[in-house]
Design a protein around this motif. Structure first.
Motif, mmCIF file in Angstrom:
data_model
loop_
_atom_site.group_PDB
_atom_site.id
_atom_site.type_symbol
_atom_site.label_atom_id
_atom_site.label_comp_id
_atom_site.label_asym_id
_atom_site.label_seq_id
_atom_site.Cartn_x
_atom_site.Cartn_y
_atom_site.Cartn_z
ATOM 1 N N ILE A 34 0.834 -1.197 0.000
ATOM 2 C CA ILE A 34 0.000 0.000 0.000
ATOM 3 C C ILE A 34 0.873 1.253 0.000
ATOM 4 O O ILE A 34 0.530 2.260 -0.610
ATOM 5 C CB ILE A 34 -0.958 -0.025 1.205
ATOM 6 N N LEU A 35 2.005 1.207 0.660
ATOM 7 C CA LEU A 35 2.979 2.299 0.617
ATOM 8 C C LEU A 35 3.947 2.049 -0.528
ATOM 9 O O LEU A 35 4.587 0.997 -0.591
ATOM 10 C CB LEU A 35 3.737 2.389 1.935
ATOM 11 N N THR A 36 4.052 3.004 -1.442
ATOM 12 C CA THR A 36 4.919 2.835 -2.601
ATOM 13 C C THR A 36 5.795 4.067 -2.790
ATOM 14 O O THR A 36 5.477 5.163 -2.299
ATOM 15 C CB THR A 36 4.100 2.616 -3.888
ATOM 16 N N GLY A 37 6.874 3.873 -3.536
ATOM 17 C CA GLY A 37 7.768 4.986 -3.840
ATOM 18 C C GLY A 37 7.544 5.551 -5.221
ATOM 19 O O GLY A 37 8.160 6.545 -5.602
ATOM 20 N N SER A 38 6.673 4.914 -6.008
ATOM 21 C CA SER A 38 6.387 5.377 -7.363
ATOM 22 C C SER A 38 4.948 5.032 -7.700
ATOM 23 O O SER A 38 4.235 4.429 -6.904
ATOM 24 C CB SER A 38 7.345 4.718 -8.364
ATOM 25 N N SER A 39 4.531 5.374 -8.900
ATOM 26 C CA SER A 39 3.137 5.220 -9.285
ATOM 27 C C SER A 39 3.036 4.709 -10.711
ATOM 28 O O SER A 39 3.841 5.078 -11.563
ATOM 29 C CB SER A 39 2.424 6.574 -9.178
ATOM 30 N N PRO A 40 2.021 3.865 -11.014
ATOM 31 C CA PRO A 40 1.823 3.442 -12.397
ATOM 32 C C PRO A 40 1.406 4.576 -13.319
ATOM 33 O O PRO A 40 1.647 4.532 -14.516
ATOM 34 C CB PRO A 40 0.700 2.409 -12.291
ATOM 35 N N GLN A 87 -2.197 3.798 -5.691
ATOM 36 C CA GLN A 87 -3.376 3.985 -6.537
ATOM 37 C C GLN A 87 -3.641 2.745 -7.385
ATOM 38 O O GLN A 87 -4.666 2.634 -8.044
ATOM 39 C CB GLN A 87 -3.222 5.202 -7.455
ATOM 40 N N SER A 88 -2.695 1.795 -7.364
ATOM 41 C CA SER A 88 -2.840 0.534 -8.084
ATOM 42 C C SER A 88 -1.665 -0.358 -7.726
ATOM 43 O O SER A 88 -0.549 0.118 -7.514
ATOM 44 C CB SER A 88 -2.858 0.780 -9.605
ATOM 45 N N GLY A 89 -1.933 -1.660 -7.678
ATOM 46 C CA GLY A 89 -0.845 -2.608 -7.435
ATOM 47 C C GLY A 89 -0.274 -3.182 -8.706
ATOM 48 O O GLY A 89 0.528 -4.125 -8.668
ATOM 49 N N GLN A 90 -0.653 -2.604 -9.853
ATOM 50 C CA GLN A 90 -0.358 -3.226 -11.146
ATOM 51 C C GLN A 90 1.111 -3.534 -11.386
ATOM 52 O O GLN A 90 1.462 -4.645 -11.801
ATOM 53 C CB GLN A 90 -0.864 -2.324 -12.275
ATOM 54 N N LEU A 91 1.993 -2.574 -11.157
ATOM 55 C CA LEU A 91 3.403 -2.785 -11.488
ATOM 56 C C LEU A 91 3.978 -3.949 -10.690
ATOM 57 O O LEU A 91 4.756 -4.756 -11.211
ATOM 58 C CB LEU A 91 4.205 -1.512 -11.229
ATOM 59 N N TYR A 92 3.589 -4.043 -9.434
ATOM 60 C CA TYR A 92 4.060 -5.147 -8.597
ATOM 61 C C TYR A 92 3.465 -6.472 -9.064
ATOM 62 O O TYR A 92 4.107 -7.524 -8.997
ATOM 63 C CB TYR A 92 3.700 -4.883 -7.138
ATOM 64 N N LEU A 93 2.236 -6.431 -9.533
ATOM 65 C CA LEU A 93 1.601 -7.651 -10.015
ATOM 66 C C LEU A 93 2.221 -8.127 -11.322
ATOM 67 O O LEU A 93 2.290 -9.330 -11.587
ATOM 68 C CB LEU A 93 0.099 -7.421 -10.192
ATOM 69 N N GLU A 94 2.669 -7.188 -12.155
ATOM 70 C CA GLU A 94 3.389 -7.587 -13.367
ATOM 71 C C GLU A 94 4.645 -8.371 -12.995
ATOM 72 O O GLU A 94 4.967 -9.399 -13.615
ATOM 73 C CB GLU A 94 3.752 -6.362 -14.199
ATOM 74 N N ALA A 95 5.356 -7.887 -11.988
ATOM 75 C CA ALA A 95 6.549 -8.604 -11.531
ATOM 76 C C ALA A 95 6.158 -9.984 -11.008
ATOM 77 O O ALA A 95 6.833 -10.993 -11.285
ATOM 78 C CB ALA A 95 7.261 -7.800 -10.447
ATOM 79 N N ASP A 127 10.536 9.500 -12.990
ATOM 80 C CA ASP A 127 11.901 9.319 -12.491
ATOM 81 C C ASP A 127 12.395 7.931 -12.878
ATOM 82 O O ASP A 127 11.920 6.913 -12.353
ATOM 83 C CB ASP A 127 11.910 9.490 -10.974
ATOM 84 N N LEU A 128 13.355 7.884 -13.789
ATOM 85 C CA LEU A 128 13.844 6.613 -14.300
ATOM 86 C C LEU A 128 14.433 5.754 -13.185
ATOM 87 O O LEU A 128 14.257 4.526 -13.169
ATOM 88 C CB LEU A 128 14.889 6.856 -15.393
#
Length: 432
Positions: A157-163, A183-191, A379-380
């Motif tokens: 729920i706490l993240t350092g970046s956003s989709p 705002q979404s767990g998508q990037l983590y779910l892709e991993a 931020d790359l």
């Protein structure tokens, strides 16, 4: 003597039982009193006969306040006039907790008053029915994905970046670092999909969007699957099968709740029929302009009136596919048949409920993804871990997100999303 809930009444007809309940209303006429009761599962009637319970108990019944909690003993009887089909012939009553001057009376109350008393409003039959439908959507979601080999993964729920950028995120401090509510767990779910093949999450998400519309909450629950080796069309098939499955289960398991809400089951039955229609973004723009919508042109995103009009042309949910890449997030894959667009879709619910699902095929080329992150001004360095997904053994993959509360509103047939969460968080409401 068994202690039961009224859902078990069919197994105890003509038998003596004990039930714990709350009094929602009452009426009496001389030698008989009728108690309207709820036990947290069902609403039902208790019949009190003066000549059976005696003067003292009958007098007690006459003075029971609304929402007084009671312990009742009695005999289960069939009652064809009741939607439940059963009632309780009361033999004795014990008051557990008294209730006086309960603020939500059977008369009409304003919305602000009811929201201020949301902790009590949940006890009403309509709100109870909505929560039953919400619960069934959640239950059937787990059944659908578990039966199809998905693994549930819980993103942070706490993240350092956003989709999708940080303009609508709640900022906080994570010790000495900046952090955001997800705002979404998508990037983590892709991993996770690269580890387990097919995964899903179901949890709270947050949008710091200053919106007061009937479709938006600040905190809401999102169901998000990600699927390795699934293309865009295969993802659409999962989406429509999932929604039809949920609708079917709500019809089959929430009959009493649907009846309380006066929801037309025949209308819901139409939503179980597959496949759902597919309309391209370009076709949707043409449809709107041909019908007098001069406030939109190719390249613009749809507003609620646009979605409502497009959906009104069909008798079930529809997919609007292949939106312009300029109005979609950086992770969506370019449509090879029209590079102006991306391989994505929004599922639009009928009856004016708007978008309930958004999904896409994800970009899996490392160089393209790296370029997209830079182009979007992100931020790359913060996305290096995400780039590893496309660097090490990447495969085509797709996913989507479904907002739970919008689906609850749609299937319940209610006007405003604020009634779909037990304790909704709105733009100007953090209480109770």
């Amino acid at each position: 003597m068994d202690t039961i809930t009224m859902r078990q009444a069919g197994d105890y007809v003509d038998k003596q039982v004990k039930i714990h309940a709350w009094v929602t209303n009452k009426r009496s006429s001389g030698k008989i009193a009728f108690l309207q009761l709820r036990d947290g599962h069902e609403y039902f009637q208790g019949v009190v006969l003066k000549n059976q319970v005696g003067e003292e108990t009958f007098e007690l019944v006459k003075h029971l306040g609304q929402e007084t909690s009671v312990e009742l003993t009695g005999v289960i009887q069939t009652d064809d006039r009741s939607s439940l089909g059963y009632e309780l012939l009361v033999e004795s009553i014990k008051v557990i907790g008294e209730s006086h001057e309960y603020p939500i009376t059977p008369k009409d109350h304003g919305t602000d008053f009811l929201m201020d008393h949301r902790h009590l409003w949940l006890r009403s039959s309509k709100q109870h029915a909505i929560m039953q439908i919400r619960n069934e959507i959640i239950r059937s979601t787990y059944e659908f994905y578990n039966d199809r080999g998905f693994i549930k993964v819980d993103p942070p729920i706490l993240t350092g970046s956003s989709p999708e950028g940080t303009t609508e995120l709640f900022h906080t401090k994570y010790f000495d670092e900046d952090a955001f509510l997800s705002q979404s767990g998508q990037l983590y779910l892709e991993a996770a999909a690269m580890a387990f093949g097919k995964v899903f999450s179901f949890g709270p998400t947050f949008r710091a969007e200053k919106s007061k519309t009937r479709r938006h909450l600040i905190e809401f629950w999102m169901m998000e699957p990600e699927m390795a080796n699934y293309n865009h069309e295969e993802s659409l098939k999962v989406q429509e099968e999932y929604v039809a499955f949920v609708v079917r289960n709500v019809i089959d398991h929430c009959g009493s709740a649907l009846s309380t809400l006066e929801r037309d089951v025949a209308t819901l039955e139409e939503y179980t029929k597959l496949p759902y229609p597919r309309v391209s973004y370009t076709e949707a723009i043409e449809l709107l302009t041909e019908n007098g919508f001069d406030d939109i042109e190719w390249g613009d995103d749809f507003g609620s009136p646009h979605e409502t009009f497009i959906a009104s042309k069909y008798d079930r949910p529809i997919f609007i596919v292949n939106y312009p890449k300029a109005i979609k997030p950086f992770y969506m894959k370019i449509n090879p048949e029209d590079p102006r667009t991306v391989l994505c879709a929004d599922m639009i619910a009928p009856e004016g409920y708007g978008e309930i699902i958004g999904g896409s095929e994800r970009e899996n080329d490392y160089e393209i993804m790296k370029e997209n992150i830079t182009k979007f001004g992100l931020d790359l360095d913060a996305y290096q871990w995400y780039l590893d997904i496309s660097r090490y053994g990447s495969v085509p993959h797709s996913g989507f997100g479904m907002g739970l509360e919008r689906v609850v509103a749609w299937l319940s047939g209610i006007e405003h999303i604020r009634e779909t969460a037990p304790f909704p968080r709105l733009l100007n409401r953090l209480y109770p």
